[in-house]
Motif scaffolding. Structure first.
Motif, mmCIF file in Angstrom:
data_model
loop_
_atom_site.group_PDB
_atom_site.id
_atom_site.type_symbol
_atom_site.label_atom_id
_atom_site.label_comp_id
_atom_site.label_asym_id
_atom_site.label_seq_id
_atom_site.Cartn_x
_atom_site.Cartn_y
_atom_site.Cartn_z
ATOM 1 N N UNK A 180 0.829 -1.206 0.000
ATOM 2 C CA UNK A 180 0.000 0.000 0.000
ATOM 3 C C UNK A 180 0.864 1.257 0.000
ATOM 4 N N UNK A 181 1.896 1.271 0.854
ATOM 5 C CA UNK A 181 2.798 2.432 0.884
ATOM 6 C C UNK A 181 3.555 2.568 -0.434
ATOM 7 N N UNK A 182 3.915 1.407 -1.017
ATOM 8 C CA UNK A 182 4.593 1.480 -2.311
ATOM 9 C C UNK A 182 3.717 2.088 -3.383
ATOM 10 N N UNK A 183 2.415 1.723 -3.365
ATOM 11 C CA UNK A 183 1.492 2.316 -4.327
ATOM 12 C C UNK A 183 1.322 3.817 -4.094
ATOM 13 N N UNK A 184 1.288 4.208 -2.813
ATOM 14 C CA UNK A 184 1.198 5.639 -2.522
ATOM 15 C C UNK A 184 2.418 6.391 -3.051
ATOM 16 N N UNK A 185 3.621 5.812 -2.838
ATOM 17 C CA UNK A 185 4.835 6.450 -3.337
ATOM 18 C C UNK A 185 4.842 6.507 -4.864
ATOM 19 N N UNK A 186 4.358 5.397 -5.477
ATOM 20 C CA UNK A 186 4.311 5.373 -6.942
ATOM 21 C C UNK A 186 3.332 6.422 -7.463
ATOM 22 N N UNK A 244 5.017 9.748 -7.149
ATOM 23 C CA UNK A 244 6.040 9.927 -8.175
ATOM 24 C C UNK A 244 5.423 10.192 -9.544
ATOM 25 N N UNK A 245 4.361 9.434 -9.870
ATOM 26 C CA UNK A 245 3.706 9.656 -11.153
ATOM 27 C C UNK A 245 3.085 11.048 -11.221
ATOM 28 N N UNK A 246 2.514 11.467 -10.121
ATOM 29 C CA UNK A 246 1.914 12.805 -10.097
ATOM 30 C C UNK A 246 2.981 13.886 -10.261
#
Length: 684
Positions: free
Chosen positions: A19-25, A28-30
């Motif tokens: 979940x944290x990895x998806x938030x970081x991704x 980053x994409x944003x």
């Protein structure tokens, strides 16, 4: 059950990390999307701005402007930072060169007579008065933050900068370089220095004085284009050596009397140009009139005289002048009338007008008339006030400009050492007597310490820490030392002579007020006891006498004991030997050692040297090689033999590049000597 809980915990931690990895991704994409959108928006704005810039620029400047625009667009797309904020107002709009924004450096219209005027007595006196006063001041490289004086890395920078300034190059000294720099600033307002980076960290730069009258300024330079040349030196030669361009960081150009109407300064002698010209004309006229040796007496005959008689009279005058004393006889002529022609008077020499012009010249140099020899109506008190006023109104501002030039342009911008500064010592201090009275009153008010006073006088601090005490603190320490001595004096046979200092409360107060304790503990104090007496004491007694000022500090005490009785330090007790060794170790630890020069310093200096190497830009190539003005001009330029960095006739260009911007479009680069005729790569 325990195994299920462990598996559940493992799955929970895995999902949490995912979940944290998806938030970081997502973040980053944003951020990448926003960066892409902003970059595209900035690129579109720059494209419109670049199109407008090309419309306003002459067509022959388009290649240079387009190359710069391509670099800006590439920097934006690569995410590199560059200065895109610049002024909207026009600099120097009333100059025709600035109005048309021509990519040509403009030259200051300085009369050549300024150099000739500076060689005459009165202007030379004014120039030397300011210049020699500045050059006679002591200077130092000091840290900007006084609390960082014990930093070893900072001490290394200070030592390197000081030694490099003492010998700016292999020929000139600091005084010789700065003398030429200050003189140009006083004459024309264009003091110029050229620093060059070296690959050696022990001597990171060299510096030379440059004739400021040969420096031109590019009017289209702005602070958002630091990689474009700002200055150019026109050498007066043809072809490849005609122009030498400099970036803003490659030349120190200091202006006097800076104005917004012109990019050039205004020198003090330039202000006095007309009055100096008039003064020299009046002085020349007065010199001719005063040196005229023609007799002012005429002999007048009313009637026409026989030429033989005139010859007789003339011969008589010549004989008398030559001292022959021959008797001359004449007859048949009347006695002449003696007509006295009015001689040259002080009014004819225009002495009052010359004195008035001296006053105006002194005012142009911010000096008093007394500085140029006008001593009329000047007494001792007035003369001292005028001398102080001359120093503060003329010497101090010029010295401040020199300080700022070396600190800001050389140390901060060129070397990147922003934690040190160049300064003249005692520049704004009053005379010695007034300064001493002020410091004495400040010390009595507990607003300054002896170490601060000694630092302003360029003296080392007092040893044993006495210089860090204010007046009240010194009194308290003295009273404590006297009270301590009172308890131990009986065991020493009264050898300290305390009766004069302890004779009542009034006696003790006068002893403390005289400041004898501070002087006794200062550096350079002598030992008032013999070496044998000191060797019989214990460390506590030695420290007590040191606090009272009878014995010098421990390091000096050991040296003086060894001088009185060689070898006595080896015969001391173990306790005293440890006492002296400990004092020596403490002194070595307190000394700030310079940081050594490491291989990283060598690599950093080499990198700075490579980055500071001047790259010939398109404007310099265009003007030097004359390759964009057509065959008619190119055929008139002869190539000289290779010599140094620039090419000379009959040889090739001395550059590390096989091709350059002008030659890449011609197919093959030039090889070997310059060739005429068919296939000439230099021909358009």
């Amino acid at each position: 059950m325990d195994r299920a809980e462990v598996l559940y915990g493992y799955m929970f931690r895995l999902l949490k990390k995912l979940f944290h990895g998806l938030l970081y991704l997502r973040a980053d994409l944003r951020a990448a999307t926003e960066k892409y959108l902003v970059t595209r928006r900035v690129a579109k704005v720059l494209e419109l701005t670049h199109a407008q810039e090309l419309m306003l620029a002459p067509r022959n400047e388009w290649p240079m402007i387009r190359s710069k625009q391509v670099e800006e667009i590439r920097a934006v797309r690569d995410g590199q930072q560059f200065d895109i904020v610049d002024r909207r107002s026009w600099s120097y709009p009333y100059l025709p060169e600035a109005l048309h924004r021509l990519n040509q450096p403009i030259l200051k219209n300085t009369p050549y007579n300024l150099r000739r005027f500076s060689e005459t007595p009165i202007p030379r006196r004014a120039i030397n008065l300011i210049k020699n006063a500045i050059l006679s001041l002591k200077w130092e490289i000091s840290p900007i933050d006084s609390e960082a004086e014990d930093d070893a890395e900072l001490a290394k920078k200070i030592e390197i900068a000081t030694e490099s300034l003492k010998r700016p190059n292999n020929i000139d000294s600091f005084r010789e370089v700065m003398e030429a720099f200050i003189e140009d600033m006083l004459i024309g307002g264009y003091g110029t220095l050229e620093p060059r980076m070296t690959p050696y960290p022990q001597r990171p730069f060299k510096m030379w004085a440059v004739d400021g009258s040969t420096i031109r300024i590019f009017m289209d330079w702005t602070e958002s284009t630091p990689d474009r040349p700002r200055f150019a030196q026109m050498t007066g030669l043809k072809g490849e050596r005609g122009i030498v361009t400099f970036l803003a960081s490659e030349l120190i150009y200091v202006r006097d009397n800076v104005r917004t109407s012109t990019p050039f300064g205004l020198g003090k002698l330039e202000v006095c140009f007309n009055i100096v010209n008039s003064f020299l004309g009046a002085q020349d006229m007065a010199g001719r009139a005063g040196a005229d040796q023609v007799h002012k007496t005429w002999l007048w005959w009313e009637n026409t005289l026989n030429p033989a008689h005139i010859q007789t009279v003339r011969r008589h005058l010549i004989n008398e002048l030559e001292g022959q004393a021959k008797i001359s006889l004449i007859a048949g002529a009347k006695k002449p009338d003696v007509v006295e022609v009015t001689p040259v008077t002080p009014e004819d020499l225009l002495l009052d007008w010359q004195r008035f012009m001296l006053d105006i010249i002194a005012a142009g140099f911010d000096l008093s008339p007394m500085a140029l020899g006008q001593t009329d109506k000047v007494n001792k008190a007035t003369g001292q006030v005028m001398a102080d006023s001359d120093f503060r109104s003329s010497v101090v501002p010029t010295a401040k400009r020199v300080e700022e030039a070396i600190t800001r342009h050389l140390l901060h911008s060129f070397l990147g050492w922003k934690d040190i500064e160049f300064k003249f010592i005692d520049l704004e201090d009053p005379d010695a007597l007034t300064r001493t009275v002020i410091q004495q009153r400040q010390y009595m008010m507990n607003s300054i310490t002896p170490d601060e006073i000694r630092k302003k006088n360029n003296q080392p601090p007092l040893m044993a820490g006495w210089g860090k005490l204010t007046f009240t603190q010194l009194q308290l320490v003295t009273m404590a030392a006297i009270a301590k001595m009172t308890g131990k004096a009986s065991g020493m046979g009264g050898g300290m002579g305390m009766s004069s200092g302890m004779g009542g409360g009034g006696g003790m107060g006068s002893s403390m007020g005289s400041g004898s304790m501070g002087s006794g503990a200062g550096s350079g104090s002598s030992m008032q006891m013999s070496a044998q007496d000191v060797s019989q004491m214990d460390p506590d007694q030695i420290q007590l006498f040191q606090e009272f000022g009878i014995l010098p500090p421990t390091q000096e005490l050991g040296q003086q004991m060894e001088q009185q009785s060689p070898g006595i330090l080896d015969s001391l007790t173990d306790e005293l030997q440890q006492f002296f060794q400990h004092a020596e170790q403490v002194e070595e630890m307190d000394e700030v050692q310079e940081a050594p020069i490491t291989p990283e310093d060598d690599e950093d200096q080499l990198q700075k040297y490579y980055e500071s190497e001047h790259q010939e830009d398109l404007a310099e190539k265009t003007i030097n090689r004359r390759s964009v003005f057509g065959p008619a001009i190119n055929q008139q330029i002869r190539k000289a033999p290779e010599r140094g960095k620039y090419p000379r006739s009959g040889s090739k260009f001395a550059t590390n590049e096989t091709t350059d911007g002008l030659e890449r479009g011609k197919g093959t680069p030039p090889r070997g000597a310059y060739r005429r005729g068919r296939g000439n790569p230099y021909k358009q």
